[in-house]
Design an enzyme around this catalytic site. Sequence first.
Site, PDB file in Angstrom:
ATOM      1  N   CYS A 155      61.582   6.946  37.363  1.00  0.00           N
ATOM      2  CA  CYS A 155      60.993   6.893  36.031  1.00  0.00           C
ATOM      3  C   CYS A 155      59.994   5.752  35.993  1.00  0.00           C
ATOM      4  O   CYS A 155      60.226   4.734  36.638  1.00  0.00           O
ATOM      5  CB  CYS A 155      62.081   6.697  34.963  1.00  0.00           C
ATOM      6  N   PRO A 156      58.888   5.923  35.326  1.00  0.00           N
ATOM      7  CA  PRO A 156      58.585   6.934  34.326  1.00  0.00           C
ATOM      8  C   PRO A 156      57.851   8.165  34.862  1.00  0.00           C
ATOM      9  O   PRO A 156      57.342   8.964  34.075  1.00  0.00           O
ATOM     10  CB  PRO A 156      57.704   6.184  33.336  1.00  0.00           C
TER      11      PRO A 156
END
Length: 73
Positions: free
Chosen positions: A10-11
């Site tokens: 992530c992201p």
Amino acid sequence: MTIDALGRKCPIPIIMLAERINQVATGGVVAVLADDPAAFTDVPAWCRLKSHEHVGSYELPHGGWSIHVRRNY
């Protein structure tokens, strides 16, 4: 549509989803394949923030999840 974000932190799964969600028709479902534990909570949070529907998160046989998002607009 399926977005393969397996192996990405992530992201990146959120960014990939945000870039491609408009490629499906309103009411269509996007499956985000992700194995970063942050994606399990971040994708549903992104759905709430952007007013899309988190349909569900389903465990994949080899680890990770298929996180389904319905485009609402």
